[in-house]
Design a protein around this motif. Structure first.
Motif, mmCIF file in Angstrom:
data_model
loop_
_atom_site.group_PDB
_atom_site.id
_atom_site.type_symbol
_atom_site.label_atom_id
_atom_site.label_comp_id
_atom_site.label_asym_id
_atom_site.label_seq_id
_atom_site.Cartn_x
_atom_site.Cartn_y
_atom_site.Cartn_z
ATOM 1 N N GLY A 49 0.802 -1.221 0.000
ATOM 2 C CA GLY A 49 0.000 0.000 0.000
ATOM 3 C C GLY A 49 0.826 1.258 0.000
ATOM 4 N N LEU A 50 2.160 1.106 0.008
ATOM 5 C CA LEU A 50 3.024 2.284 -0.055
ATOM 6 C C LEU A 50 3.090 2.803 -1.481
ATOM 7 C CD1 LEU A 50 5.952 1.148 2.252
ATOM 8 C CD2 LEU A 50 4.088 2.696 2.817
ATOM 9 N N LYS A 51 3.591 4.023 -1.649
ATOM 10 C CA LYS A 51 3.675 4.644 -2.969
ATOM 11 C C LYS A 51 5.130 4.881 -3.342
ATOM 12 C CE LYS A 51 -0.783 4.933 -3.580
ATOM 13 N NZ LYS A 51 -1.460 4.096 -4.578
ATOM 14 N N GLN A 52 5.919 3.816 -3.317
ATOM 15 C CA GLN A 52 7.309 3.964 -3.732
ATOM 16 C C GLN A 52 7.346 4.263 -5.217
ATOM 17 O OE1 GLN A 52 9.774 0.553 -3.417
ATOM 18 N NE2 GLN A 52 11.675 1.691 -3.567
ATOM 19 N N HIS A 53 8.195 5.228 -5.599
ATOM 20 C CA HIS A 53 8.276 5.598 -7.014
ATOM 21 C C HIS A 53 8.887 4.471 -7.834
ATOM 22 C CE1 HIS A 53 8.831 7.784 -10.653
ATOM 23 N NE2 HIS A 53 10.132 7.560 -10.623
ATOM 24 N N PHE A 399 9.760 18.273 -11.587
ATOM 25 C CA PHE A 399 9.947 16.892 -11.166
ATOM 26 C C PHE A 399 8.900 15.939 -11.753
ATOM 27 C CE2 PHE A 399 12.588 18.215 -7.292
ATOM 28 C CZ PHE A 399 13.755 17.842 -7.913
ATOM 29 N N PRO A 400 7.592 16.282 -11.733
ATOM 30 C CA PRO A 400 6.629 15.373 -12.374
ATOM 31 C C PRO A 400 6.870 15.209 -13.875
ATOM 32 C CG PRO A 400 5.491 16.810 -10.851
ATOM 33 C CD PRO A 400 6.897 17.324 -10.949
ATOM 34 N N LEU A 401 7.199 16.302 -14.578
ATOM 35 C CA LEU A 401 7.470 16.194 -16.010
ATOM 36 C C LEU A 401 8.692 15.311 -16.262
ATOM 37 C CD1 LEU A 401 6.878 19.875 -17.213
ATOM 38 C CD2 LEU A 401 5.410 17.893 -17.599
ATOM 39 N N PHE A 402 9.727 15.521 -15.470
ATOM 40 C CA PHE A 402 10.947 14.727 -15.589
ATOM 41 C C PHE A 402 10.649 13.254 -15.299
ATOM 42 C CE2 PHE A 402 15.148 13.219 -14.281
ATOM 43 C CZ PHE A 402 15.962 13.809 -15.232
ATOM 44 N N THR A 403 9.820 13.010 -14.278
ATOM 45 C CA THR A 403 9.476 11.647 -13.902
ATOM 46 C C THR A 403 8.619 10.975 -14.958
ATOM 47 O OG1 THR A 403 9.528 12.344 -11.590
ATOM 48 C CG2 THR A 403 8.554 10.216 -12.042
ATOM 49 N N VAL A 544 -0.108 8.804 -14.739
ATOM 50 C CA VAL A 544 0.107 10.237 -14.527
ATOM 51 C C VAL A 544 -0.186 10.642 -13.089
ATOM 52 C CG1 VAL A 544 -0.583 12.546 -15.242
ATOM 53 C CG2 VAL A 544 -0.366 10.733 -16.946
ATOM 54 N N LEU A 545 -1.348 10.241 -12.565
ATOM 55 C CA LEU A 545 -1.741 10.676 -11.222
ATOM 56 C C LEU A 545 -0.767 10.166 -10.170
ATOM 57 C CD1 LEU A 545 -5.631 10.258 -11.345
ATOM 58 C CD2 LEU A 545 -4.286 12.346 -11.601
ATOM 59 N N GLN A 546 -0.372 8.902 -10.278
ATOM 60 C CA GLN A 546 0.568 8.351 -9.312
ATOM 61 C C GLN A 546 1.935 9.006 -9.462
ATOM 62 O OE1 GLN A 546 0.620 4.072 -8.810
ATOM 63 N NE2 GLN A 546 2.796 4.078 -8.339
ATOM 64 N N THR A 547 2.330 9.293 -10.702
ATOM 65 C CA THR A 547 3.618 9.946 -10.930
ATOM 66 C C THR A 547 3.655 11.330 -10.288
ATOM 67 O OG1 THR A 547 4.035 8.762 -12.999
ATOM 68 C CG2 THR A 547 5.159 10.864 -12.698
ATOM 69 N N VAL A 548 2.590 12.089 -10.469
ATOM 70 C CA VAL A 548 2.526 13.420 -9.868
ATOM 71 C C VAL A 548 2.601 13.320 -8.352
ATOM 72 C CG1 VAL A 548 1.053 15.442 -9.505
ATOM 73 C CG2 VAL A 548 1.268 14.446 -11.791
ATOM 74 N N TYR A 549 1.861 12.379 -7.797
ATOM 75 C CA TYR A 549 1.831 12.217 -6.337
ATOM 76 C C TYR A 549 3.216 11.852 -5.798
ATOM 77 C CZ TYR A 549 0.851 10.110 -1.783
ATOM 78 O OH TYR A 549 0.878 9.790 -0.451
#
Length: 724
Positions: A49-53, A399-403, A544-549
């Motif tokens: 349930g964690l949000k590790q990138h 950072f979100p765009l780069f990710t 996208v949503l998870q990446t932004v978060y």
């Protein structure tokens, strides 16, 4: 509210409880291993349930991440190990993965592989099976395998390997229930895994391994992975040797009784030469190929593969690859610059125009002494507020765009394009990735150098990362280019010229990276550039949503917090030197007067030099500090709110103030150059020291850009005056 399916006894995941970081005492420990780009971190997220990138380059998970979950009344601690292609080399990320499986002795090791690239991924599986047979194979990305018309006989593969094999598509949570069941069965012994066969080496290599294995068995007949340990001892693996001497693998083995084994291994290693390593690698890949041949069928001519190749022919082209790379960089910078204007103005309005006066009035009403009021509100608070207002919006966009580029799979193509140039510079190809990260934050770029195996090349990447123009320096570049260079052309071209000037500085930073890498590799850090394996992952649509978060949490807020910690004392120092007087003027004015002759000689001035001295903690406060010191110098009270109070105005107000302070186009050009070529911020300097553990190399990384900056400004000034 739970549905009937959620609580149904036939649903294996009905009792899965994602427990995030901590679950207290755990019943079982699960290691999560796998190659980069296999969706390993996505499996980790699905279980905990964690949000590790989740990243798309080798070594993205440089240090292990831990989480936990509860399943059918048992608590499991899960450790996400660094992504690695092999356990045979000695890079930092591979050692972390191998040592945890070997010394940590997890109850279950889940190896996540890309089902569409099984032959390449099975190499790691076979190596882990030499260490432990408590393994579950997770065939992830099955949706991509089906898209590529790849069919895998899971039962045959499981039978051949002697371990549970589970097909999953972790992004859509498919197969996770079956994976949970397999983990439980291996952990509690319900599934009896078969001991894997040894590698089929050549006669000479096999005889050498058997001899070392026999000697180890004489020391401890119950040593569970003697064959694999013998393989590593023949390669003089220091980590394994240390572990055996310290008794971490066997209480029966110590440094004293191990020495004869090490001597035998050294003699055999000399006899075998390089053929041993080649034989070992060939054996592993031959075994992988046979497993794939027996269990996988595919149609290699399907269009999905051709589309990936067609895109790569363009973005990795020797001619078109670089223009595309610079175009994407320019687009990201343009979106960051334009998009951050409005939120920066809103934050500045809130923090500087609303909260700052409120705090000033509150301190006055509470009868704070003027110096305490100024120190706390105009110094500490205002310095911190400036960093937040200027730094947060660009980072929250960049950072979100780069990710997103990272998740899509483009950044490894950047590394591929730049690898040849870095190799000619005597550096490592992975430095292209750490350099790219530095455009967001140099401290993050320094941490990312852990993916580089060679200590020499890692040092080069650390020292040169400051030449990537971090987001803290973009505001300085943008505002100076706008008010001094944009006005040199008609208004309709002003924005374009300003943007090109900023991109030109960024490209110059890349050039200095190549030059310094070459210089260090020929002087202080001599050596040949090493090779590395870079897998070009398939293109995948990012979430996208998870990446932004995850970008906001994992990168933006963490980097912002570090900057704030250093910015608060900087704001205090700026206020103090502006308000403490010696004789008839403040310390700041004395320092400006002393620095001015040297600054003018370089094409700068004393205000700029002092601003960069006091703004070492945070590049974001350079412009506000320059404006405050300029008003202090010329005695202009029309702008600003007093000595030591940083401020910013409209472009026209700033231009008028700087011109009044004696600034010229030459001053502006040199400031842009010095903004690129000066010491790293305090956060980055501290990070460099933590990564290198060396004061010497921290000093080199700090002072070298300053030497460059002073030299370049001097040369530009001399050429400017000569042409004028």
């Amino acid at each position: 509210m739970k549905t009937a399916c959620d609580t149904c006894e036939l649903n294996p995941s009905a009792e899965l409880m994602k427990m995030g970081i901590s679950a207290g005492n755990s019943d079982y420990t699960v290691a999560l291993a796998g190659n980069p780009n296999t969706g390993k971190s996505t499996v980790f997220n699905a279980l905990t349930g964690l949000k590790q990138h989740t990243g798309n380059w080798p070594g993205k998970t440089v240090v292990r991440a831990e989480g936990s979950f509860s399943y059918q009344d048992r608590h499991y601690k899960i450790v996400d190990l660094p992504g690695t292609y092999s356990l045979l080399s000695t890079s930092e990320d591979e050692e972390v993965a191998r040592d945890f499986v070997l010394f940590g002795q997890p109850d279950v090791t889940v190896v996540v592989v890309d089902a569409s690239r099984l032959r390449r991924n099975l190499s790691l599986v076979l190596q882990i099976l030499q260490i432990t047979d408590k393994v579950v194979l997770c065939l992830n990305l099955m949706d991509e395998a089906r898209r590529h018309q790849i069919s895998i006989d899971v039962r045959t593969l499981s039978k051949d390997l002697g371990i549970p094999v589970v097909a999953t598509s972790a992004r859509s949570k498919k197969g996770i229930p079956e994976l949970l069941a397999a983990i439980k069965q291996v952990a509690n012994g319900t599934f009896i895994t078969a001991k894997h066969h040894s590698f089929q080496l050549s006669a000479q290599s096999g005889k050498a391994v058997s001899e070392i294995e026999s000697l180890l068995a004489q020391l401890d007949s119950n040593l569970p992975n003697a064959h694999w340990l013998a393989i590593r001892l023949l390669e003089d693996d220091e980590s394994i040797i240390t572990g055996l001497k310290e008794g971490r693998l066997s209480a029966e083995i110590s440094g004293q009784n191990l020495n004869p084994v090490l001597e035998t291994a050294e003699n055999l290693r000399t006899e075998l030469g390089d053929e041993y390593r080649n034989d070992l690698v060939e054996s592993i890949y031959a075994q992988s190929a046979q497993l794939v041949k027996d269990s996988v069928s595919s149609d290699q001519s399907k269009r999905s593969f051709r589309v990936d190749r067609a895109i790569d022919h363009i973005v990795t082209h020797r001619i078109w690859g670089f223009p595309i790379m610079f175009l994407l960089l320019g687009v990201i910078l343009w979106i960051t610059i334009v998009g951050s204007n409005y939120p920066s103005q809103m934050l500045a309005s809130l923090l500087l125009d609303t909260i700052h006066p409120f705090l000033k009035n509150g301190a006055t009403n509470l009868n704070f002494p003027w110096w305490l009021n100024g120190f706390l509100v105009d110094g500490v608070y205002l310095g911190t507020a400036w960093v937040v207002a200027v730094m947060l919006p660009p980072m929250a966009i960049f950072f979100p765009l780069f990710t997103l580029l990272e998740d899509f799979g483009y950044l490894p193509r950047v590394a591929f394009n730049l690898d040849r140039i870095f190799k000619k510079s005597g550096a490592h190809g992975k430095q292209a990735l750490t350099m790219s990260m530095g455009f967001g934050c140099n401290a993050a770029g320094v941490v990312a150098t852990r993916i580089i195996n060679s200590p020499r090349e890692k040092l080069i990447a650390i020292i040169t990362n400051n030449f990537s123009l971090c987001n803290g320096r973009w505001p300085t570049q943008i505002i100076i280019a706008t008010i001094f260079l944009g006005v040199l052309v008609p208004s309709q071209w002003a924005g374009t010229v300003s943007m090109l000037a900023v991109i030109g500085i960024a490209v110059l930073g890349i050039a200095f990276t190549f030059f310094t890498s070459w210089l260090l590799s020929k002087t202080l850090l001599k050596g040949e550039s090493s090779f590395f394996t870079l897998e070009l992952p398939p293109y995948r649509p990012p979430n996208v949503l998870q990446t932004v978060y995850t970008s906001l949490i994992d990168r933006t807020l963490i980097v912002l917090w570090r900057a704030v910690v250093f910015a608060a004392p900087a704001g205090a120092a700026i206020w103090l030197i502006s308000n403490i007087t010696v004789g008839d003027q403040s310390i700041a004015l004395w320092m400006i007067t002393g620095l001015d002759p040297f600054g003018m000689f370089l094409g700068l001035n004393g205000v700029i030099l002092l601003a960069y001295i006091v703004a070492i903690p945070a590049n974001e406060i350079v412009i506000p500090t320059i404006l405050m010191l300029t008003t202090l110098t010329i005695g202009n009270t029309a702008l600003g709110a007093g000595a030591g109070v940083m401020f910013e105005g409209s472009d026209s107000e700033i231009a008028h103030l700087l011109h009044a302070g004696g600034w010229t186009t030459l001053t502006a050009v040199n400031l842009m150059l010095f903004s690129l070529l000066h010491n790293p911020c305090s956060t980055t300097i501290y990070t460099i020291y933590k990564e290198t553990g060396s004061r010497k190399w921290t000093f080199v990384a700090t002072i070298l850009p300053v030497i460059y900056g002073l030299t370049v400004c001097f040369v530009v000034t001399r050429i400017w005056h000569f042409l004028a």
